[in-house]
Write a protein that holds these residues in place. Structure first.
Motif, PDB file in Angstrom:
ATOM      1  N   SER A  83     -39.549  -1.703  59.611  1.00  0.00           N
ATOM      2  CA  SER A  83     -38.946  -0.371  59.526  1.00  0.00           C
ATOM      3  C   SER A  83     -37.514  -0.573  59.054  1.00  0.00           C
ATOM      4  O   SER A  83     -37.066  -1.709  58.888  1.00  0.00           O
ATOM      5  N   LEU A  84     -36.791   0.534  58.870  1.00  0.00           N
ATOM      6  CA  LEU A  84     -35.401   0.394  58.434  1.00  0.00           C
ATOM      7  C   LEU A  84     -34.552  -0.297  59.493  1.00  0.00           C
ATOM      8  O   LEU A  84     -33.436  -0.736  59.210  1.00  0.00           O
ATOM      9  N   ALA A  85     -35.071  -0.398  60.724  1.00  0.00           N
ATOM     10  CA  ALA A  85     -34.322  -1.077  61.784  1.00  0.00           C
ATOM     11  C   ALA A  85     -34.040  -2.531  61.421  1.00  0.00           C
ATOM     12  O   ALA A  85     -33.077  -3.121  61.909  1.00  0.00           O
TER      13      ALA A  85
ATOM     14  N   ASP B 258     -37.438   4.815  56.327  1.00  0.00           N
ATOM     15  CA  ASP B 258     -38.721   4.305  56.807  1.00  0.00           C
ATOM     16  C   ASP B 258     -39.793   4.717  55.805  1.00  0.00           C
ATOM     17  O   ASP B 258     -39.944   5.904  55.495  1.00  0.00           O
TER      18      ASP B 258
ATOM     19  N   ARG C 296     -46.052  -6.475  70.943  1.00  0.00           N
ATOM     20  CA  ARG C 296     -45.915  -5.022  70.854  1.00  0.00           C
ATOM     21  C   ARG C 296     -45.849  -4.572  69.397  1.00  0.00           C
ATOM     22  O   ARG C 296     -46.434  -3.569  69.013  1.00  0.00           O
TER      23      ARG C 296
ATOM     24  N   ARG D 198     -43.921 -11.059  74.276  1.00  0.00           N
ATOM     25  CA  ARG D 198     -44.373  -9.661  74.397  1.00  0.00           C
ATOM     26  C   ARG D 198     -43.847  -8.779  73.277  1.00  0.00           C
ATOM     27  O   ARG D 198     -44.497  -7.849  72.845  1.00  0.00           O
ATOM     28  N   HIS D 199     -42.611  -9.102  72.845  1.00  0.00           N
ATOM     29  CA  HIS D 199     -42.003  -8.276  71.802  1.00  0.00           C
ATOM     30  C   HIS D 199     -42.847  -8.300  70.529  1.00  0.00           C
ATOM     31  O   HIS D 199     -43.182  -7.262  69.953  1.00  0.00           O
TER      32      HIS D 199
ATOM     33  N   ARG E 260     -52.238   0.023  65.342  1.00  0.00           N
ATOM     34  CA  ARG E 260     -52.400   1.489  65.389  1.00  0.00           C
ATOM     35  C   ARG E 260     -52.214   2.108  64.008  1.00  0.00           C
ATOM     36  O   ARG E 260     -52.959   3.017  63.629  1.00  0.00           O
TER      37      ARG E 260
ATOM     38  N   HIS F 218     -37.611   9.569  57.558  1.00  0.00           N
ATOM     39  CA  HIS F 218     -36.427   9.160  58.316  1.00  0.00           C
ATOM     40  C   HIS F 218     -35.537   8.353  57.368  1.00  0.00           C
ATOM     41  O   HIS F 218     -35.938   7.292  56.886  1.00  0.00           O
TER      42      HIS F 218
ATOM     43  N   GLY G  39     -42.076   3.337  61.080  1.00  0.00           N
ATOM     44  CA  GLY G  39     -40.880   3.787  61.791  1.00  0.00           C
ATOM     45  C   GLY G  39     -41.000   5.230  62.238  1.00  0.00           C
ATOM     46  O   GLY G  39     -41.990   5.623  62.837  1.00  0.00           O
ATOM     47  N   ARG G  40     -39.973   6.019  61.916  1.00  0.00           N
ATOM     48  CA  ARG G  40     -39.941   7.424  62.339  1.00  0.00           C
ATOM     49  C   ARG G  40     -40.358   8.384  61.227  1.00  0.00           C
ATOM     50  O   ARG G  40     -40.226   9.602  61.384  1.00  0.00           O
TER      51      ARG G  40
ATOM     52  N   ALA H 164     -48.465  -2.092  67.438  1.00  0.00           N
ATOM     53  CA  ALA H 164     -48.072  -0.926  66.634  1.00  0.00           C
ATOM     54  C   ALA H 164     -48.665  -1.026  65.229  1.00  0.00           C
ATOM     55  O   ALA H 164     -49.107  -0.023  64.655  1.00  0.00           O
TER      56      ALA H 164
END
Lengths: 113, 288
Positions: free
Chosen positions: B38-40, B61, B169, B165-166, B176, B12, B66-67, B173
């Motif tokens: 990620s690139l975000a 990414d 999360r 929560r953010h 995983r 990505h 990321g993607r 990730a």
């Protein structure tokens, strides 16, 4: 990615900017595709839904969404510009409705100019 | 959206042209860190600022993140450096580029500069360091712990309670990624450059540390080792300088590029450092 092309077209005539409801419909379609990839329920895409807290999107999903918005409505819709200057907390609390408002605003002002 | 197939792995990639559609004042490659990154981290913050100042911005990414695709194995530093080389070649970026890397992204930047000194015009490394035996040992400890902890519901619940929560999360990730790949074992097994190889990095380097970061004490070592390296410190910060102080990073990146002779343009780029930003930075080490 495998997000399918959105086919929802605004029902208004070409020369009228789309209404809030129409923009919400298009954005909900884009989000449904992302949520579907996660296997999440997309029934909660309302104006009040928050991207990260309620829809559980990650920031990289917002990059995807930014690209889709631009593909749909062109360079007038600049998601990065829209959230530039927001604090991280504000971005986390961002609602679908606020984005819908931004898109409607931009398309209307493009219409006027 | 842009996806690029490099050696069988789908990347990505986001490339921003200068906002005024003029010729790029420089090509800046933004490299993100490990696990939660990620690139975000750049897409909504630094990237548009650089594009508005006339730079071409390239971000992607990294593998597993990321993607971009997530192969089960192949996460040594040299794999990440191969990716960057392949990306630059594929996009036919031939001229020297400015590299900006956060954390592990900076480690990748140093790896590319050691391999292809002619292609790197400068490095801005945020909370980062070149790979070394000490780096490998430290990363081994961090990744082993993350690998066992971040898959536990109890750990994630603790993170959610303490940090929201953010963050929980993001931690989930990261868990995983570690569970699905050999990253935790591959990173410490990376081929490590010796000091002679690092000395071969001749391009100017600016390193940015938080004063409370465990990386800060090694600034002197790196400044002395590299041909042209100096450090600045952001008071009160630990490792998350990029996330916690985006304004400081933005000003640093613009002034660094100007200092490197990049002819930035566009509204606001001629302004001196935002009042306050200059004051919070603590220069250290001799400026060569």
């Amino acid at each position: 990615m495998t997000v399918s092309e959105q086919t929802t077209e605004p029902t208004t005539e070409r020369h009228h900017p789309p209404t809030e409801q129409e923009v919400l419909g298009v954005i909900a379609g884009m989000l449904a595709a992302v949520l579907d990839e996660y296997g999440l329920d997309d029934s909660e895409v309302t104006m009040d839904a928050r991207f990260t807290e309620d829809l559980e999107l990650e920031s990289i999903d917002l990059v995807t969404l930014a690209g889709q918005l631009r593909e749909r409505w062109g360079d007038r819709i600049n998601f990065a510009e829209f959230i530039a200057g927001m604090e991280l907390d504000e971005i986390i609390a961002l609602t679908v409705g606020r984005l819908v408002g931004y898109v409607v605003d931009r398309l209307q002002s493009a219409e006027r100019s | 959206m842009a996806f690029l197939d490099l050696d069988g792995l789908r990347f990505h990639v986001q490339r921003l042209a200068p906002q005024d559609a003029g010729p790029p004042a420089a090509t800046v490659v933004l490299l993100h860190g490990l696990l939660t990154d990620s690139l975000a981290s750049y897409y909504f913050t630094l990237a548009p600022v650089l594009a508005a100042a006339g730079a071409e911005v390239l971000m992607y990414d990294q593998r597993g993140h990321g993607r971009t695709g997530r192969p089960p194995t192949g996460y040594r530093l040299e794999d990440f450096a191969d990716d960057l080389e392949a990306l630059l070649d594929r996009l036919e970026v031939t001229g020297p580029v400015q590299l900006l890397g956060n954390s592990f992204g900076g480690t990748v930047a140093f790896a590319l500069a050691a391999r292809r000194p002619e292609q790197v015009a400068g490095i801005l490394a945020i909370e980062s360091e070149p790979a070394s035996p000490a780096w490998a040992v430290k990363l081994d400890g961090i990744l082993r712990r993350a690998e066992t902890e971040l898959v536990k519901k109890s750990t994630l619940a603790w993170v959610a309670a303490k940090r929201g929560r953010h963050t929980a999360r993001l931690a989930g990730a990261a868990g995983r990624l570690l569970a699905e790949t050999s990253l935790a074992r591959d990173i410490p097994a990376s081929r490590l450059p010796d000091e002679a190889e690092l000395r071969a990095i001749r391009c100017p380097v600016l390193t940015v540390y938080g004063t409370r970061s465990d990386l800060a004490p090694q600034a002197g070592w790196l400044d002395g080792l590299l041909h042209d390296c100096r450090s600045v410190f952001v008071p009160g910060q630990e490792h998350s300088v990029l996330v916690e102080t985006p304004d400081v990073v933005r000003e640093l990146a613009l002034s660094w590029l100007r200092e490197r002779g990049v002819q930035l343009r566009g509204p606001g780029v001629d302004a001196v450092l935002t009042p306050g930003v200059d004051a919070v930075l603590t220069p250290a080490g001799p400026v060569r």
